[in-house]
Design a protein around this motif. Structure first.
Motif, short mmCIF file in Angstrom:
data_model
loop_
_atom_site.label_atom_id
_atom_site.label_comp_id
_atom_site.label_asym_id
_atom_site.label_seq_id
_atom_site.Cartn_x
_atom_site.Cartn_y
_atom_site.Cartn_z
N LEU A 278 21.75 46.47 77.56
CA LEU A 278 20.31 46.62 77.68
C LEU A 278 20.07 48.12 77.81
O LEU A 278 20.56 48.76 78.74
N ILE A 279 19.33 48.69 76.84
CA ILE A 279 19.10 50.13 76.85
C ILE A 279 17.69 50.43 77.37
O ILE A 279 16.71 49.88 76.89
N ILE A 280 17.64 51.31 78.38
CA ILE A 280 16.34 51.80 78.86
C ILE A 280 16.29 53.29 78.52
O ILE A 280 16.79 54.13 79.27
N PRO A 281 15.74 53.63 77.35
CA PRO A 281 15.81 55.03 76.91
C PRO A 281 14.93 55.95 77.74
O PRO A 281 13.92 55.52 78.31
N LEU A 282 15.36 57.22 77.78
CA LEU A 282 14.56 58.26 78.44
C LEU A 282 13.23 58.33 77.70
O LEU A 282 13.18 58.32 76.47
N SER A 283 12.12 58.40 78.47
CA SER A 283 10.80 58.29 77.84
C SER A 283 10.42 59.54 77.09
O SER A 283 11.01 60.61 77.26
N LYS A 284 9.42 59.41 76.27
CA LYS A 284 8.89 60.51 75.47
C LYS A 284 8.33 61.60 76.39
O LYS A 284 8.34 62.78 76.05
N ALA A 285 7.83 61.18 77.57
CA ALA A 285 7.26 62.15 78.50
C ALA A 285 8.32 63.12 79.03
O ALA A 285 8.02 64.25 79.39
N GLN A 286 9.58 62.67 79.06
CA GLN A 286 10.65 63.51 79.63
C GLN A 286 11.59 64.10 78.59
O GLN A 286 12.56 64.77 78.94
N SER A 287 11.38 63.79 77.31
CA SER A 287 12.35 64.23 76.30
C SER A 287 11.69 64.28 74.93
O SER A 287 10.51 63.96 74.79
N ARG A 288 12.47 64.61 73.92
CA ARG A 288 11.90 64.62 72.57
C ARG A 288 11.85 63.21 71.98
O ARG A 288 11.41 63.01 70.85
N GLY A 289 12.32 62.24 72.74
CA GLY A 289 12.25 60.84 72.29
C GLY A 289 13.48 60.40 71.52
O GLY A 289 13.48 59.32 70.92
N ASP A 290 14.55 61.21 71.58
CA ASP A 290 15.76 60.86 70.81
C ASP A 290 16.40 59.57 71.29
O ASP A 290 16.89 58.78 70.48
N GLN A 291 16.37 59.33 72.60
CA GLN A 291 17.00 58.10 73.10
C GLN A 291 16.23 56.86 72.65
O GLN A 291 16.82 55.79 72.46
N ILE A 292 14.91 57.01 72.50
CA ILE A 292 14.10 55.87 72.03
C ILE A 292 14.55 55.51 70.62
O ILE A 292 14.72 54.33 70.28
N LEU A 293 14.79 56.53 69.81
CA LEU A 293 15.24 56.29 68.43
C LEU A 293 16.67 55.75 68.41
O LEU A 293 16.99 54.86 67.61
N ASN A 294 17.53 56.29 69.28
CA ASN A 294 18.91 55.76 69.36
C ASN A 294 18.85 54.26 69.68
O ASN A 294 19.53 53.44 69.04
N ALA A 295 18.02 53.92 70.68
CA ALA A 295 17.92 52.53 71.13
C ALA A 295 17.36 51.65 70.01
O ALA A 295 17.82 50.52 69.80
N LYS A 296 16.38 52.19 69.29
CA LYS A 296 15.74 51.42 68.21
C LYS A 296 16.77 51.11 67.12
O LYS A 296 16.86 49.99 66.62
N SER A 297 17.55 52.12 66.77
CA SER A 297 18.56 51.93 65.74
C SER A 297 19.56 50.85 66.16
O SER A 297 19.90 49.97 65.37
N PHE A 298 20.00 50.89 67.42
CA PHE A 298 20.97 49.90 67.89
C PHE A 298 20.35 48.51 67.95
O PHE A 298 20.99 47.52 67.60
N GLU A 299 19.10 48.44 68.39
CA GLU A 299 18.45 47.13 68.50
C GLU A 299 18.26 46.52 67.11
O GLU A 299 18.54 45.34 66.90
N GLU A 300 17.85 47.36 66.16
CA GLU A 300 17.64 46.85 64.80
C GLU A 300 18.94 46.34 64.18
O GLU A 300 18.94 45.42 63.38
#
Ligand code: UD1
Length: 355
Positions: A278-300
């Protein structure tokens, strides 16, 4: 045979160091002199000194995307870092500089370029970090963990190869893991990795639900420096560590499920071990949003579930973990089909071509 010299750089957080360690461990130490340039205080100093590789320090400044007075000071620190790196490299005369990114790497790359030294860089995330964005124009070869990242770099220099994973991560002993943790066989093990520096939000959410969670799992919580909750020390089935070094492979060998930040290296390690995550990526407010994209790629790709930090509550955590457990066989099956494990071999082949 005269030995060649390779100088690694990268740091700021463990994710910019552990892939270097993975490569260093597999390089032929008879053939290569191995050196490292890092910052004075970053985690790379501790991790590289631990494996007995000569470590050279330079000044480094954080590369911020926002306006701050510290930026002015940091410009001078980065410039000083360039001069220091140039002096070190001039004396060291490496055949190759290998960079994993992080802000300390930029002065090293600039200095290497000014001395005509070949440069390889590796980008772990879906989108390039600021350091690698700057460094790419000086690089001879660029490697990426994700296929989707190739498009951000010059086509003929770039190759998606996956994540260089430390071999020992894949060879842990469940018996030793269980012994180290003092865990039994009656409940599954949930490992929580809040990124190498810890994750405040995840720590809080986990501790709010700790009694519910410990009724279902035995828990290993890698919570980051200074984040151990003293009031929970001794709670049965709950072990907290600021950071784990050599015991990590054994812990992962007994881990049934992970709750993790979306740091690229960590999630590729869990993928290689086929541990549902279960991935809880670092939010856009705290980063460039790279973890959100990493998580999206893995989930897809069917490797994981994602819970956005903004939606993280006691209830959503419980529900998403339940959903993950319900479908764990499916996640494991999909992960088993993924082709990984070539990264180190391919990097070593390219390094071997350096004269
Ligand atoms: C806050 C931040 O900027 N995070 C970034 C940082 O994450 P971070 O430094 O957390 O990096 P990763 O999650 O990619 O890797 C962490 C590494 O540390 C190791 N580990 C971790 C905890 C521990 O106790 N022991 C241990 O050995 C893991 O096994 C892994 O190899 O770099 C990643 C790779 O560029 C990025 O995707 C992240 O967005």
């Amino acid at each position: 045979m005269t030995k060649k010299t390779i100088c690694f750089t990268g740091g700021g957080s463990a994710g910019h160091v552990t892939p270097n360690i993975a490569i260093i461990n597999e390089l032929d130490h008879q053939e290569w002199n191995i050196k490292y340039i890092g910052s004075k205080k970053g985690i790379e100093k501790e991790l590289i000194t631990k494996i007995n590789i000569p470590y050279h320090e330079i000044s480094s400044g954080k590369l911020r995307r926002y306006v701050d007075f510290e930026n002015v000071k940091d410009i001078f620190r980065v410039l000083r870092g360039c001069l220091e790196a140039r002096k070190i490299l001039k004396k060291m005369r490496p055949n190759l500089v290998f960079s994993k990114g992080g802000f300390v790497s930029v002065p090293v790359i600039v200095a290497a370029r000014s001395l005509g030294i070949p440069i390889f860089i590796h980008e772990s995330d879906m989108t390039p970090g600021l350091a690698n964005k700057i460094s790419q124009r000086f690089a001879t070869k660029i490697f990426t963990s994700f296929e989707e990242t190739e498009k951000f770099f010059p086509k003929n220099q770039t190759r998606a190869i996956g994540s260089p994973i430390r071999k020992e991560i894949l060879n842990g002993s469940p018996e030793q893991g269980r012994r180290f943790l003092g865990f039994h066989h009656k409940l599954p093990v949930l490992t929580i990795m809040g990124g190498s520096l810890g994750a405040k939000k995840i720590n809080e959410a986990v501790r709010e639900s700790i009694h519910d969670l410990t009724s279902k799992y035995q828990i290993v919580h890698l919570c980051g420096k200074g984040n151990v909750d003293q009031s929970l020390i001794g709670l049965p089935g709950y072990k907290q560590f600021e950071y784990i070094h050599e015991e990590l492979p054994d812990i992962l060998a007994v881990t049934d499920t992970v709750l993790t930040r979306g740091g690229s290296n960590a999630i590729f390690e869990f993928l290689a071990l086929k541990i549902p995550m279960l991935i809880i990526p670092l939010s856009k407010a705290q980063s460039r949003g790279d973890q959100i994209l990493n998580a999206k790629s893995f989930e897809e790709k069917g490797y994981s579930l994602t819970l956005e930090e903004e939606s993280l509550t006691k209830e959503s955590l419980k529900q998403t973990l339940e959903k993950l457990e319900k479908n764990r066989a499916q996640f494991k099956e999909t992960m088993a089909k993924s082709v990984q494990g070539q990264a180190i071999k391919l990097i070593l082949e390219e390094i071997a071509k350096i004269k």
